[in-house]
Design an enzyme around this catalytic site. Structure first.
Site: not given
Length: 188
Positions: A70, A72, A100, A103
């Site tokens: 991801h 992040e 999420c 993260c």
């Protein structure tokens, strides 16, 4: 008496920040557009310390075949390399969609000072929408959160990406129905 002029090269700190949350979010949006162009869910992130962008990233789950890639997570890794420490003291992460649980947890563990996101995720956002990992009182660190920065632009990018994905899916399904040999190959 001589009047004293204040030097324009004074070491006094400026009373304002040159860049705003919106300007950093625009940088994250450009990275999200890159993700979309590469077929990734359009999420971009930038890490900022002392007013300087120290890391940039975008979703790369499909490219890297890695569920943890991801934006992040990738920006935290790059920021750690940039500052030479895993502790993100004084770092703000700007991201186009609310992080999420994975993260948000990584931001808590990395001791990120602040996360600023564009689009809230009421289904799986973990910075206060569905969950509040960043503000959970039992954690050793809490991350300050600001949401809704350039929300409409972030929403439009996300909606456009998924609309196009649905259109591609419908076109592929229609082609399979029109060409029975494709269906036989899939069954075979």
């Amino acid at each position: 008496m001589k009047s004293e002029k204040k030097s324009s090269t004074s070491a006094d700190p400026l009373p304002f920040h040159l860049f705003s949350d919106e300007s950093y979010m625009r940088a994250a949006l450009r990275l999200a557009e890159r993700a979309a162009a590469e077929g990734e869910v359009p999420v971009g992130a930038v890490a900022v310390k002392d007013g300087i962008v120290i890391a940039k990233a975008w979703n790369q789950v499909e490219m890297l075949k890695d569920a943890t890639a991801h934006a992040e997570i990738l920006v935290l890794t790059a920021a750690s390399n940039a500052i030479g420490d895993w502790r993100m003291d004084g770092v703000t992460v700007f991201v186009t969609k609310e992080p999420c649980a994975m993260c948000a947890g990584a931001m808590v563990n990395a001791r990120v000072e602040r996360v600023v996101y564009g689009l809230a995720d009421p289904r799986s956002g973990a910075c206060g929408s569905a969950l509040d990992v960043t503000g959970f009182k039992g954690m050793l660190h809490n991350v300050a959160v600001k949401g809704g920065v350039l929300e409409e632009e972030c929403r439009a990018l996300m909606q456009d990406f998924f609309r196009r994905a649905r259109e591609r899916g419908a076109k592929t399904a229609k082609q399979g129905k029109e060409n029975p040999s494709c269906a036989r190959r899939r069954e075979g």
